[in-house]
Design an enzyme around this catalytic site. Structure first.
Site, PDB file in Angstrom:
ATOM      1  N   LYS A  99      15.528 -13.203 -38.176  1.00  9.25           N
ATOM      2  CA  LYS A  99      14.200 -13.452 -38.748  1.00  9.25           C
ATOM      3  C   LYS A  99      13.583 -12.194 -39.354  1.00  9.25           C
ATOM      4  CE  LYS A  99      11.960 -14.950 -35.193  1.00  9.25           C
ATOM      5  NZ  LYS A  99      12.860 -15.113 -34.044  1.00  9.25           N
ATOM      6  N   ARG A 138       4.703 -20.497 -32.289  1.00  5.12           N
ATOM      7  CA  ARG A 138       5.783 -20.771 -31.338  1.00  5.12           C
ATOM      8  C   ARG A 138       5.377 -21.776 -30.281  1.00  5.12           C
ATOM      9  NH1 ARG A 138       9.231 -15.322 -29.938  1.00  5.12           N
ATOM     10  NH2 ARG A 138       8.998 -14.426 -31.985  1.00  5.12           N
ATOM     11  N   ARG A 198      22.298  -5.054 -31.150  1.00  5.43           N
ATOM     12  CA  ARG A 198      21.033  -4.450 -31.576  1.00  5.43           C
ATOM     13  C   ARG A 198      20.486  -3.529 -30.468  1.00  5.43           C
ATOM     14  NH1 ARG A 198      16.091  -8.309 -33.179  1.00  5.43           N
ATOM     15  NH2 ARG A 198      15.624  -8.310 -30.962  1.00  5.43           N
ATOM     16  N   ARG A 235      15.605  -1.636 -28.067  1.00  5.13           N
ATOM     17  CA  ARG A 235      14.388  -2.393 -27.768  1.00  5.13           C
ATOM     18  C   ARG A 235      14.365  -2.794 -26.302  1.00  5.13           C
ATOM     19  NH1 ARG A 235      12.656  -7.333 -31.668  1.00  5.13           N
ATOM     20  NH2 ARG A 235      12.359  -8.439 -29.704  1.00  5.13           N
ATOM     21  N   ARG A 249      14.863 -15.210 -23.172  1.00  5.95           N
ATOM     22  CA  ARG A 249      14.222 -15.453 -24.473  1.00  5.95           C
ATOM     23  C   ARG A 249      14.879 -16.631 -25.196  1.00  5.95           C
ATOM     24  NH1 ARG A 249      15.119  -9.871 -26.510  1.00  5.95           N
ATOM     25  NH2 ARG A 249      14.651 -10.628 -28.581  1.00  5.95           N
TER      26      ARG A 249
HETATM   27  P1  ADP Z   1      12.420 -12.323 -30.884  1.00  4.46           P
HETATM   28  O1  ADP Z   1      12.165 -13.502 -31.772  1.00  4.46           O
HETATM   29  O2  ADP Z   1      13.729 -11.667 -31.139  1.00  4.46           O
HETATM   30  O3  ADP Z   1      12.150 -12.598 -29.439  1.00  4.46           O
HETATM   31  P2  ADP Z   1       9.905 -11.098 -31.771  1.00  4.46           P
HETATM   32  O4  ADP Z   1       9.725  -9.693 -32.249  1.00  4.46           O
HETATM   33  O5  ADP Z   1       9.573 -12.182 -32.702  1.00  4.46           O
HETATM   34  O6  ADP Z   1      11.421 -11.146 -31.288  1.00  4.46           O
HETATM   35  O7  ADP Z   1       9.065 -11.318 -30.426  1.00  4.46           O
HETATM   36  C1  ADP Z   1       9.179 -10.430 -29.328  1.00  4.46           C
HETATM   37  C2  ADP Z   1       8.291 -10.913 -28.199  1.00  4.46           C
HETATM   38  O8  ADP Z   1       6.906 -10.901 -28.637  1.00  4.46           O
HETATM   39  C3  ADP Z   1       8.538 -12.358 -27.747  1.00  4.46           C
HETATM   40  O9  ADP Z   1       9.566 -12.453 -26.774  1.00  4.46           O
HETATM   41  C4  ADP Z   1       7.144 -12.720 -27.157  1.00  4.46           C
HETATM   42  O10 ADP Z   1       6.979 -12.159 -25.879  1.00  4.46           O
HETATM   43  C5  ADP Z   1       6.175 -11.996 -28.092  1.00  4.46           C
HETATM   44  N1  ADP Z   1       5.730 -12.898 -29.205  1.00  4.46           N
HETATM   45  C6  ADP Z   1       6.043 -12.772 -30.523  1.00  4.46           C
HETATM   46  N2  ADP Z   1       5.492 -13.798 -31.246  1.00  4.46           N
HETATM   47  C7  ADP Z   1       4.819 -14.571 -30.365  1.00  4.46           C
HETATM   48  C8  ADP Z   1       4.064 -15.784 -30.459  1.00  4.46           C
HETATM   49  N3  ADP Z   1       3.891 -16.426 -31.643  1.00  4.46           N
HETATM   50  N4  ADP Z   1       3.517 -16.301 -29.326  1.00  4.46           N
HETATM   51  C9  ADP Z   1       3.675 -15.681 -28.149  1.00  4.46           C
HETATM   52  N5  ADP Z   1       4.387 -14.570 -27.979  1.00  4.46           N
HETATM   53  C10 ADP Z   1       4.963 -13.997 -29.051  1.00  4.46           C
END
Ligand code: ADP
Length: 194
Positions: free
Chosen positions: A15, A90, A129, A135, A146
């Site tokens: 993404k 989400r 990664r 990270r 996740r």
């Molecule tokens: P990934 O999709 O690889 O988990 P992201 O950078 O999109 O990575 O998100 C990292 C973390 O940030 C998620 O595991 C969550 O804890 C938080 N997060 C990101 N977007 C949202 C969202 N829309 N609602 C709630 N938590 C979020």
């Protein structure tokens, strides 16, 4: 032409990479809730401190916090003529909040793009990664959680946009360039631009 798009897919589906590439090609800002949270955590802001507790365990940040950061970001000038949301909405509550933010301005989402990849490929990519970027939430246990959270909480979101006839599913296997081209062409196709 304005594009109001959502990009979704399992953790590791690509993404972030595709959000940057596609937003450049379409001339709209990419807005990543994960990145905003990571920036807030780095600054040790109140939002960052609150978000960190959830993120470090692979859980979603509460909707109230997440909706508010998106509301603020969408109010900025560069988002008036379109945007690509990466990682938001989400949850069903986030869909409602987003619908409301846009309806207030007489706008709506044009399409959700789902990048589809197999779960085995997900863990493979994320562990790689982890070696490169380090990270904190890319450890095997947190990754597995996740992915489970994605299937449980986020797949119904994809269904919601499918029901609205706004879902575009794109195959996430292949090179970054191949996937980017597939996404841009599918979006234009969906919006009747070619
Ligand atoms: P990934 O999709 O690889 O988990 P992201 O950078 O999109 O990575 O998100 C990292 C973390 O940030 C998620 O595991 C969550 O804890 C938080 N997060 C990101 N977007 C949202 C969202 N829309 N609602 C709630 N938590 C979020």
């Amino acid at each position: 032409m304005s594009f109001r798009l959502i990009l979704t897919g399992a953790p590791g589906a690509g993404k972030g990479t595709q959000a940057t590439a596609v937003s450049q090609e379409l001339g709209i800002p990419a807005i990543s809730t994960g990145e905003i949270f990571r920036a807030e955590i780095a600054e040790k802001s109140d939002i960052g401190l609150e978000a960190q507790r959830y993120i470090s365990e692979g859980n979603l940040v509460p909707d109230s916090v997440t909706n508010e950061i998106v509301r603020r970001r969408l109010a900025q000038a560069d988002a008036t003529n379109g945007f690509l949301l990466d990682g938001y909405p989400r949850t069903l509550e986030q869909i409602d909040a987003l619908d409301q933010m846009l309806a207030d301005k007489g706008e709506q989402i044009d399409a959700m793009i789902e990048i589809s990849i197999a779960d085995e490929e997900v863990s493979h990519r994320l562990l790689k990664r982890a070696e490169i970027e380090g990270r904190a939430d890319d450890t095997p246990d947190v990754i597995a959680h996740r992915v489970a959270v994605y299937h449980e909480a986020t797949e119904p979101i994809v269904g919601a946009y499918r029901n609205r006839n706004k879902l575009i599913t794109v195959d996430g296997m292949g090179t970054i360039e191949e996937v980017r081209a597939r996404i841009v062409s599918a979006v234009k196709d969906h919006l009747g631009l070619k």
